[in-house]
Design a protein around this motif. Structure first.
Motif, short mmCIF file in Angstrom:
data_model
loop_
_atom_site.label_atom_id
_atom_site.label_comp_id
_atom_site.label_asym_id
_atom_site.label_seq_id
_atom_site.Cartn_x
_atom_site.Cartn_y
_atom_site.Cartn_z
N ASP A 9 -45.06 47.63 24.33
CA ASP A 9 -46.22 48.21 23.67
C ASP A 9 -45.91 49.55 23.03
O ASP A 9 -46.38 49.86 21.95
CB ASP A 9 -47.37 48.40 24.66
N ASP A 41 -39.12 44.81 20.65
CA ASP A 41 -40.18 43.95 20.12
C ASP A 41 -41.12 43.45 21.22
O ASP A 41 -42.20 42.95 20.92
CB ASP A 41 -39.57 42.75 19.40
N LEU A 42 -40.72 43.58 22.48
CA LEU A 42 -41.52 43.09 23.60
C LEU A 42 -42.37 44.18 24.25
O LEU A 42 -43.11 43.90 25.18
CB LEU A 42 -40.61 42.48 24.67
N LYS A 46 -46.02 40.08 25.93
CA LYS A 46 -45.73 39.73 24.54
C LYS A 46 -44.74 38.58 24.41
O LYS A 46 -44.53 38.06 23.32
CB LYS A 46 -45.18 40.94 23.78
#
Length: 136
Positions: free
Chosen positions: A116, A113-114, A100
Motif C-alpha cells: 500500500d 506492486d503488492l 493485493k
C-alpha cells in the motif's frame, strides 16, 4: 495490511525484498520456509493466487531439481509436491502475499506492486543497485 514473506535469509533477493517491505513502514510476517515450510494446501493456495502452474515456483539452481527428475513435464503436481515436502529448498523465493495478491518477487522490487505504501526514498540493494523511490 498483512504482508507475509516466504523468506530465505541466505538469499540476497529475499533480503532485499524484506528490506524494501520494511522501508515502506510495513512489518511483515516472516516465514523462514526452510525451517517452517508451507503445507501442501498452503503452497497450492499461494500458487493458485499467483495464477501460475506449480512448476513456475520451483527453484532449479542450487537444489536437487535435476537430480530428482523434476524437469519431466509429464510429472503431476502431486509428484512435485512430494518433492517439495522432502526438499523445501525447491521453493523459489521470495514469495510475498498481501491482500493485493501473491507474487514471486524476482527481481526484489516486484514486491513494491503488492504494498500500500510507496518506497519513501531511493533504496540501495545489497549489490549497490539503486531502486528509485516510488510514489503512490
Amino acid at each position: 495490511m498483512t504482508v507475509t514473506i516466504y523468506h530465505n535469509p541466505a538469499c540476497g533477493t529475499s533480503r532485499n525484498a524484506l528490506a524494501m517491505i520494511r522501508a515502506t513502514g510495513a512489518e511483515p510476517v516472516v516465514v523462514e520456509y526452510l525451517k517452517t515450510p508451507p503445507t501442501r494446501a498452503e503452497l497450492l493456495d499461494l500458487v493458485r493466487r499467483m495464477g501460475v502452474p506449480l512448476r513456475d515456483v520451483l527453484r532449479r539452481k542450487g537444489t536437487p531439481y535435476d537430480a530428482l527428475g523434476l524437469g519431466d513435464p509429464s510429472l503431476p503436481d502431486d509428484a512435485l509436491l512430494d518433492a517439495v515436502e522432502a526438499h523445501p529448498v525447491l521453493i523459489n523465493r521470495p514469495m510475498v502475499a498481501t491482500p493485493k495478491g501473491v507474487r514471486l518477487c524476482r527481481p526484489s522490487e516486484a514486491v513494491l506492486d503488492l504494498l500500500d505504501s510507496p518506497l519513501p526514498a531511493d533504496f540501495t540493494k545489497e549489490d549497490g543497485e539503486r531502486v528509485p523511490a516510488r510514489r503512490a
